[in-house]
Design a protein around this motif. Structure first.
Motif: not given
Length: 393
Positions: A25, A90, A167, A171-175, A177-178
């Motif tokens: 991140n 985030a 969008s 998509a970088f929110l996945v980093l 959040v994980a």
């Protein structure tokens, strides 16, 4: 039945996974933006200077927030502050993706604040929990940063074509959040940063030392040319006739190349009496790469790899100088705070200044030439900072 040893192994593995996810991140959420700057600029009708602020805002946040991150860690504990940093990243990604111009800039600044805290406190966490594996784990988390950033830069343009740039950025929110999901298990622990963690910059012998300024300028100049390239390489390559997808891929290649020196440079430096030669050589890599981009952009793959290797090694050398040129943890923390504050302020000026110069001259040759001159100055600073001396001698 699960044994105590097995539980400890699982806990340690979860901690290691959490560290690598946090590292992922610390670059990708803002270095994934430059391949989309053209689309953002067209949507909002921004000047090159105004759109360049999107790469400058995180660096300003680094300069302002980094020196105070250790204070947060001492007050609330490393684990909780790192969790908060991930949540901040985030939030920034979500705000940036709303689509309004104000949220684009505010979200970008918030992302920089979260990354700044992680940049300072993650090495302290590694020093505390893996004291015998600092070099190898630092290389692993540098690789994690580079891989995540490279994948993000390579994927963001195809995603934007399929879903739109908003969008694609979301998509970088996945980093985070994980990372939050894995790191939540560490919240029951509360530990303070290591004593050598950078604190707020202050006066004294460190600020009056010529050697301190040589180390600071080596790091600062290296960071300046790195963030100029990170911010503008896709635009430079587009102007040279490459496709958006190819420019995004080469942007990712550059970032992946910055991680490679972390795997090999440590053992080499440990065998050397001083570091003048490697410091001059890696800064020289950047000189050659920048001149190459200016004169032969068709060989952009070679220049991207060479520039990534040079600046990646330069960052490692600059951080190594902080430990090698100081006599104790207090002095190291003071030099770290000074070099981060001054270095990131220099780096923040670079992308906007080069964007303004591009607007004034309608081309990238002069900005790239100036960057090559800055890299030459970094060669000189490396020769001075690389001498086997300590502050106060």
């Amino acid at each position: 039945m699960e044994t105590l040893t097995e539980r400890r192994t699982i806990t340690r593995a979860a901690l290691l996974l959490g560290i690598l996810l946090i590292a992922a991140n610390l670059r990708a959420p803002f270095t994934g933006v430059p391949p989309l700057l053209g689309s953002i600029q067209a949507d909002f009708g921004l000047s090159t200077t105004a759109v360049g602020a999107l790469t400058t805002l995180p660096l300003l946040a680094f300069a302002l927030v980094s020196p105070f991150s250790a204070l947060f860690g001492r007050e609330y504990g490393l684990e909780r502050v790192l969790f908060g940093a991930l949540a901040t990243i985030a939030l920034g990604i979500a705000l940036r993706s709303i689509g309004a111009l104000w949220s684009l800039y505010v979200g970008t600044g918030i992302i920089g604040m979260g990354i700044a805290v992680g940049n300072v406190l993650l090495p302290s966490l590694i020093k505390r929990d893996f004291p015998n594996s600092v070099a190898s784990l630092t290389g692993a988390y540098a690789l994690s940063m580079g891989v995540a950033a490279a994948l993000g830069s390579a994927a963001v343009v195809p995603l934007a074509h399929a879903m739109g740039w908003r969008s694609a950025l979301a998509a970088f929110l996945v980093l985070p959040v994980a990372a939050l999901a894995v790191w939540a298990a560490q919240l029951g622990t509360r530990t303070k940063p290591a004593s050598g963690t950078a604190g707020p910059p202050h006066g004294g012998r460190v600020w009056r030392s010529a050697l301190s300024w040589q180390v600071t300028l080596f790091l600062g100049l290296n960071s300046t040319i790195y963030y100029i390239a990170i911010g503008w390489l896709p635009a430079i390559l587009l102007d040279a006739g490459l496709s958006a997808e190819r420019a995004g891929s080469l942007h990712g290649v550059l970032q992946l190349a910055t991680a490679v020196p972390g795997l090999v440079l440590g053992p080499i430096l440990s065998r050397m009496r001083d570091q003048r030669l490697p410091a001059a050589v890696v800064a020289g890599f950047s000189v050659v790469a920048l001149v190459g981009l200016m004169t032969m952009p068709q060989a952009a793959l070679a220049w991207s790899v060479l520039f990534g290797l040079g600046t990646g090694a330069g960052i490692i050398l600059g951080l190594t100088f902080i430990g090698l040129r100081t006599r104790n943890a207090h002095q190291a923390a003071a030099l770290s705070g000074m070099s981060q504050c001054v270095g990131y302020l220099l780096a923040a000026v670079g992308p906007m200044a080069m964007g303004a110069l591009h607007d004034a001259l309608d081309g990238w040759r002069v900005p790239l030439g100036l960057c090559a001159c800055l890299a030459l100055l970094a060669v000189v600073m490396g020769l001075l900072a690389g001498r086997n001396r300590h502050i106060g001698e």
